[in-house]
Design a protein around this motif. Structure first.
Motif, short mmCIF file in Angstrom:
data_model
loop_
_atom_site.label_atom_id
_atom_site.label_comp_id
_atom_site.label_asym_id
_atom_site.label_seq_id
_atom_site.Cartn_x
_atom_site.Cartn_y
_atom_site.Cartn_z
N UNK A 24 -1.66 -7.17 -13.98
CA UNK A 24 -2.82 -7.96 -13.77
C UNK A 24 -1.57 -9.11 -13.34
N UNK A 25 -1.89 -9.69 -11.88
CA UNK A 25 -0.94 -10.69 -10.93
C UNK A 25 -0.58 -11.97 -11.21
N UNK A 26 -2.39 -12.50 -11.86
CA UNK A 26 -2.93 -13.75 -11.32
C UNK A 26 -3.03 -14.34 -10.89
N UNK A 27 -3.00 -13.26 -9.22
CA UNK A 27 -3.48 -14.29 -8.56
C UNK A 27 -5.23 -14.41 -8.35
N UNK A 28 -5.02 -15.25 -7.51
CA UNK A 28 -7.32 -16.37 -7.62
C UNK A 28 -7.46 -14.39 -6.77
N UNK A 29 -8.75 -14.68 -6.91
CA UNK A 29 -9.74 -14.23 -5.80
C UNK A 29 -9.43 -14.19 -4.55
N UNK A 30 -9.53 -16.13 -4.72
CA UNK A 30 -8.95 -16.55 -3.18
C UNK A 30 -7.60 -15.62 -2.59
N UNK A 31 -6.93 -15.93 -3.35
CA UNK A 31 -5.74 -15.21 -3.21
C UNK A 31 -5.67 -13.82 -2.65
N UNK A 32 -6.64 -12.77 -3.17
CA UNK A 32 -6.38 -11.30 -3.08
C UNK A 32 -7.41 -11.75 -2.01
N UNK A 33 -8.51 -11.96 -1.56
CA UNK A 33 -9.23 -12.03 -0.90
C UNK A 33 -8.60 -12.36 0.58
N UNK A 34 -7.38 -13.43 0.64
CA UNK A 34 -6.68 -13.65 1.89
C UNK A 34 -5.41 -12.18 2.45
N UNK A 42 -3.55 -6.01 2.57
CA UNK A 42 -3.19 -5.84 1.69
C UNK A 42 -3.38 -5.84 0.35
N UNK A 43 -4.79 -4.05 -0.58
CA UNK A 43 -5.56 -4.28 -1.02
C UNK A 43 -5.92 -4.70 -2.08
N UNK A 44 -5.86 -5.28 -2.43
CA UNK A 44 -6.08 -4.62 -5.21
C UNK A 44 -7.20 -5.21 -4.74
N UNK A 45 -7.88 -5.27 -5.95
CA UNK A 45 -8.76 -6.06 -7.14
C UNK A 45 -9.38 -6.90 -6.73
N UNK A 83 9.11 -5.25 0.86
CA UNK A 83 8.86 -7.02 1.88
C UNK A 83 8.09 -7.14 2.57
N UNK A 84 6.78 -5.90 2.56
CA UNK A 84 6.01 -6.80 3.57
C UNK A 84 5.11 -7.93 2.00
N UNK A 85 5.16 -6.77 1.19
CA UNK A 85 3.95 -7.25 0.32
C UNK A 85 4.48 -8.14 -0.25
N UNK A 86 4.99 -8.59 -0.76
CA UNK A 86 5.83 -10.56 -1.27
C UNK A 86 6.15 -10.92 0.07
N UNK A 87 5.86 -10.08 1.03
CA UNK A 87 5.55 -11.93 1.75
C UNK A 87 3.91 -11.99 2.06
N UNK A 88 3.50 -11.26 1.70
CA UNK A 88 1.70 -11.19 2.08
C UNK A 88 1.64 -12.24 1.44
N UNK A 89 1.79 -11.68 -0.38
CA UNK A 89 2.09 -12.58 -1.28
C UNK A 89 2.15 -14.05 -1.33
N UNK A 90 3.50 -13.92 -1.32
CA UNK A 90 4.19 -15.62 -0.77
C UNK A 90 3.65 -16.54 0.16
N UNK A 91 2.50 -15.20 1.09
CA UNK A 91 1.54 -16.45 1.67
C UNK A 91 0.00 -16.56 1.50
N UNK A 92 -0.29 -15.76 1.21
CA UNK A 92 -1.58 -16.25 0.52
C UNK A 92 -1.28 -17.40 -0.73
N UNK A 93 -0.47 -17.27 -1.42
CA UNK A 93 -0.18 -18.19 -2.56
C UNK A 93 -0.10 -20.28 -1.55
N UNK A 94 0.06 -19.72 -0.14
CA UNK A 94 0.15 -21.07 0.12
C UNK A 94 -1.08 -21.66 0.99
N UNK A 95 -2.21 -21.13 0.54
CA UNK A 95 -3.70 -21.67 0.85
C UNK A 95 -4.24 -22.27 -0.36
#
Length: 418
Positions: free
Chosen positions: A370-380, A387-390, A406-418
């Protein structure tokens, strides 16, 4: 035009996991990543038939048993049910200890074979609604989506007990106990994840399990264990069944149900091998026989009998010491890869300076985080990085490997910039 009797059917939502799998399959982007499906994958991203399973399949092929396609009894394969019971309640990796534990087998477990863990959950739910007169059903917030669907299908809308603290991404034991102590009533059913809680990956400690068992006994609550990851979570089947065995040993006896799946721990996803175990306070053959008869009545009107081939594989492995030893090594392969990917993802997110705290990823266990990513970040993640997750932020760690880390980690990093 003639209208259909069913023209007034309301819209029905689809299953998000399968929707995401479909979208991932249709996506042609070369770096796409599937972090939605709860299926073990190798570091190459492919399926992995376990070594023990391949050996068992070869054995069964050469035996060419002429009865291999015959119907099972309604209750299921007797030998399969014995090894399934042993795995939950008595299994030890040491053969000598296992032999001693098997001699101490209790007679107060009524078992039937089911269509994997989903079937066990549904048959168990219907049985309790019919015969326990359960007042309320409690499930964790959050829980496996199917828990809600299953209990609602038998006429019980679950109530929620707190489980996940969003502020610190931790198991909220205090809030869980406080809610159940104050609001749960005798004969309420409490659904518990035996290990590798889905979706959070957070489990109670042994001390917390002891307190939960004490509360269930004291308040006359009925525990319903969902056991989907025994052996897969830690690599140790005995460790992953610790909570169930603790409840089982309590005196006075605690009656409970265990819904057991072999999908994850044996990689038998499509064969739907499972069992339901009803633990009784009464050790008499008469009461156990009656319980099995009622469970068989439910099975007969729903599926008649369970699928055969998956259970044949399981009993072949667990009835043979050499195959069991190979299976235990397979469990280590899977659990160690999941753990290594948790640590690798954590360290890469930290290296990138990704906003937020990520320790929870390595503190969790099993298939999911349970990553703690928000729905907006998951959509990004979906829209920008494929990158597909619930939407809840649940990630299948099995979809992470050394090639896409590294690709997934970078994608999470970018999503957190929103």
């Amino acid at each position: 035009m003639q209208s259909s009797y069913f023209s007034s059917l309301p819209e029905m939502g689809t299953d998000e996991v399968f929707d995401l799998i479909k979208a991932f399959s249709a996506d042609k982007y070369p770096y796409r990543a599937n972090l939605a499906a709860g299926v073990y994958c190798t570091d190459d991203g492919g399926s992995w038939p376990l070594n023990a399973v391949c050996r068992a399949e070869s054995t069964l092929h050469h035996q060419a048993d002429p009865t291999r396609h015959d119907y099972l009894p309604i209750a299921g394969d007797t030998q399969f049910l014995k090894v399934a019971q042993d795995l939950v309640f008595f299994f030890e990796e040491n053969p000598q200890e296992m032999a001693i534990r098997s001699q101490e087998r209790s007679l107060r477990v009524a078992s039937v074979q089911t269509v994997s863990g989903t079937g066990a959950n549904h048959i168990g739910a219907q049985f309790l609604v019919n015969h326990l007169n359960t007042n309320q059903v409690w499930v964790s917030d959050p829980t496996w989506t199917n828990h809600h669907i299953i209990w609602e299908s038998v006429g019980k809308k679950p109530r929620l007990y707190p489980y996940y603290n969003t502020s610190n991404n931790c198991f909220d034991f205090h809030a869980m106990m406080q809610t159940l102590e104050a609001q749960a009533r005798p004969r309420d059913t409490v659904v518990l994840h035996a290990c590798a809680h889905n979706p959070t990956g957070l489990d109670p400690s042994k001390e917390q399990w002891m307190a939960i068992a004490d509360m269930c006994q004291r308040k006359q609550l009925f525990p319903f264990f969902d056991l989907a990851y025994q052996g897969f979570a830690s690599g140790d089947p005995s460790k992953d069944a610790w909570a169930i065995r603790y409840f089982y040993k309590q005196c006075p006896f605690i009656e409970m149900i265990v819904a057991q799946s072999f999908s994850k721990s044996f990689g038998l996803y499509g064969h739907r091998a499972g069992a339901l175990h009803l633990v009784l306070a009464d050790e008499s053959d008469e009461i156990k026989g009656r319980a099995v008869a009622h469970l068989c009545h439910l099975l007969r009107c729903e599926i008649s009998m369970a699928p055969k081939f998956g259970s044949m594989i399981v009993k072949t492995i667990l009835s043979d010491q050499e195959l069991t030893a190979i299976w235990l090594k397979d469990l280590q392969v899977m659990s160690k890869r999941i753990k290594s990917m948790r640590h690798a993802l954590y360290h890469e997110l930290i290296r990138l300076g990704t906003p937020g705290s990520w320790e929870h990823i390595i503190n969790q266990i099993g298939m999911f985080s349970y990553t703690g990513l928000t729905p907006q970040e998951v959509n990004a993640l979906r829209q920008q990085s494929h990158v597909y997750m619930l939407t809840s932020g649940r990630m299948s760690i099995s979809g992470v490997n050394t090639k896409n880390l590294q690709y997934i980690a970078n994608a999470i990093f970018k999503a957190r910039q929103i």
